[in-house]
Enzyme design. Structure first.
Site, short mmCIF file in Angstrom:
data_model
loop_
_atom_site.label_atom_id
_atom_site.label_comp_id
_atom_site.label_asym_id
_atom_site.label_seq_id
_atom_site.Cartn_x
_atom_site.Cartn_y
_atom_site.Cartn_z
N LYS A 197 2.24 8.13 -10.12
CA LYS A 197 2.85 6.88 -10.94
C LYS A 197 2.48 7.18 -12.63
CE LYS A 197 4.46 5.70 -7.20
NZ LYS A 197 4.10 4.65 -6.17
C1 LIG Z 1 4.12 4.26 -4.59
C2 LIG Z 1 5.02 3.24 -4.10
C3 LIG Z 1 4.23 2.08 -3.33
C4 LIG Z 1 3.29 2.22 -2.76
O1 LIG Z 1 2.32 2.33 -3.97
P1 LIG Z 1 0.66 2.72 -3.22
O2 LIG Z 1 -0.08 2.47 -4.60
O3 LIG Z 1 0.58 4.14 -3.09
O4 LIG Z 1 0.43 1.81 -2.02
C5 LIG Z 1 5.27 1.10 -3.11
N1 LIG Z 1 6.58 1.07 -3.52
C6 LIG Z 1 7.22 2.16 -4.23
C7 LIG Z 1 8.69 1.95 -4.52
C8 LIG Z 1 6.52 3.40 -4.53
O5 LIG Z 1 7.06 4.28 -5.22
#
Ligand SMILES: *Cc1c(COP(=O)(O)O)cnc(C)c1O
Length: 413
Positions: A197
């Site tokens: 991210k």
């Molecule tokens: C990455 C992601 C998540 C989950 O995030 P984590 O921190 O890995 O639990 C949820 N929703 C979307 C759209 C994502 O891309």
């Protein structure tokens, strides 16, 4: 291949390393002072912009609660909204499975609503007819960092007595009508700091809310249902061994080691966004003439986080998405697909008897999408390589005879 450009890579500098070392030396590894600083700075990051804008009504201050993932954060937020067995949460199938998985964790059911084929975000015009007497929450996802049409979503929710929780895993920072996602009128917003991210803590997430009751419930439930967290326990006047368990909580707190990374990453969030936006613009400029559909940009005056650059192959292009990605890999470029819609996955398909055509916009988008690498560790030369590879693969496809199916089989490794 020796010089393979991966699809994604975190951007960790000496500042992050020093901050983590500081945590290690301090002896405080789990949630503690750094987590508190990270939360305060995160709330500050979002609200700084709000103050500059006109604020007509006094509102509750934004509270930020660090958790060990966005998945945990979404779970906690929905739990705090009172979502339970048999309830329904409206969301889009065009997302990562975590968005809907947490609904099942609470014994509730996701009700999928198709996407707008241009933005890939939930289509607000289709939400109302999905509402039943069991609906509790609307859960939109800002795909790739392009903010959803939040005004109609919030209007429907208010009129029908529903809560809104935003999956903002991609939206740091993104704005909707000049306001940062996280400061809108939803009931909670959840961010992800997973390794891919825009800012990362390895694993981590943040819940943001103005609702003191939601904040308190999330705070209690993220750490065993204990009404005070470890940090408060040490500064409290009660004896240090004392704590009250008020609910069967989860173990969703963020460690100080992760928060240390987050404190330094957050300082770079604006410059990361600028770099990403610049790269997105370059992709747009240099791929515009190809038989591809460029990702929707943010409306004038709004920010797109460009967490993802989702290109779509035009139907005129004589290459499948699978072969396209394979050919890119041969040229040393890692691509990805966002997303395989949930209704095509066995669990969701079988549990809710779903078929591809039930969400035609999500299905059609999926068949043609390719996410190109876009991250701050990429150099201009890296991006040139991606652009050249895309052009080569498109040229290769164009050189094939009309209706050639040989290509697909000839290229399978
Ligand atoms: C990455 C992601 C998540 C989950 O995030 P984590 O921190 O890995 O639990 C949820 N929703 C979307 C759209 C994502 O891309």
């Amino acid at each position: 291949m020796t010089n393979f450009l991966p699809f994604s890579m975190p951007d960790i500098g000496e500042e992050e390393i020093a901050e983590v070392v500081d945590s290690l030396r301090s002896g405080w590894l789990t949630s503690g002072p750094k987590t508190q600083i990270f939360e305060m700075e995160f709330a500050h990051f979002l609200s700084r912009r709000v103050k500059a804008q006109e604020q007509t009504e006094p509102v509750q201050p934004l509270q930020a609660l660090a958790v060990n993932s966005a998945t945990s954060g979404l779970h906690l937020a929905l739990e705090a909204m009172g979502v339970g067995p048999g309830d329904e949460v409206i969301t889009s199938p065009y997302t990562f499975t975590a968005t809907a998985g947490v609904i099942r964790h609470l014994g509730a059911n996701p009700v999928f609503v198709d996407i707008d084929p241009v933005t890939l975000n939930i289509d607000p015009r289709k939400i109302e007819r999905a509402i039943t007497e069991r609906t509790k929450v609307i859960l939109p996802i800002h795909i790739g960092g392009l903010a959803c049409e939040m005004e109609p979503i919030i209007e429907i929710a208010r009129r029908r007595g529903l809560k809104v929780v935003e999956d903002a895993a991609h939206a740091l920072p993104s704005t909707y009508r000049g306001h940062l996602v996280g400061t809108l009128e939803s009931d909670a917003t959840v961010y992800s700091f997973y390794a891919t991210k825009a800012i990362t803590t390895g694993e981590g997430g943040m819940i943001v809310t103005r609702d003191p009751e939601v904040a308190n419930r999330c705070r209690v439930m993220r750490l065993h249902g204990i009404n005070l967290d470890a940090f408060d326990r040490n500064s409290s006047t009660k004896p240090s061994w004392h704590y009250d368990v008020v609910a069967p909580g989860f173990k969703y707190n963020l460690t100080d080691l992760a928060a240390a990374i987050g404190i330094q990453q957050l300082k770079k969030a604006w410059s990361f966004q600028e770099r990403r936006a610049l790269m997105a613009r370059r992709y747009n400029d240099e791929l515009r003439d190809l038989p591809t559909i460029l990702p929707a940009g943010a409306p004038d005056g709004d920010l797109h986080s460009w967490q993802l650059y989702i290109l779509r192959l035009d139907h005129s292009i004589r290459i499948t998405r699978e072969d396209f990605i394979k050919q890119m890999a041969r040229r040393g470029v890692g691509c990805s697909v966002h997303f395989i819609p949930l209704h095509l996955h066995p669990y969701w398909r079988e549990t809710y008897h779903l078929q591809p055509h039930h969400f035609p916009a999500a299905w059609r988008a999926f068949e043609r999408v390719v996410s190109l690498p876009l991250y701050t560790k990429m150099s201009d030369d890296d991006q040139t390589r991606v652009i050249e590879a895309v052009r080569e693969v498109v040229d290769l496809a164009a050189a094939l005879p009309q209706n050639s199916l040989i290509y697909s089989t000839a290229c399978s490794d």
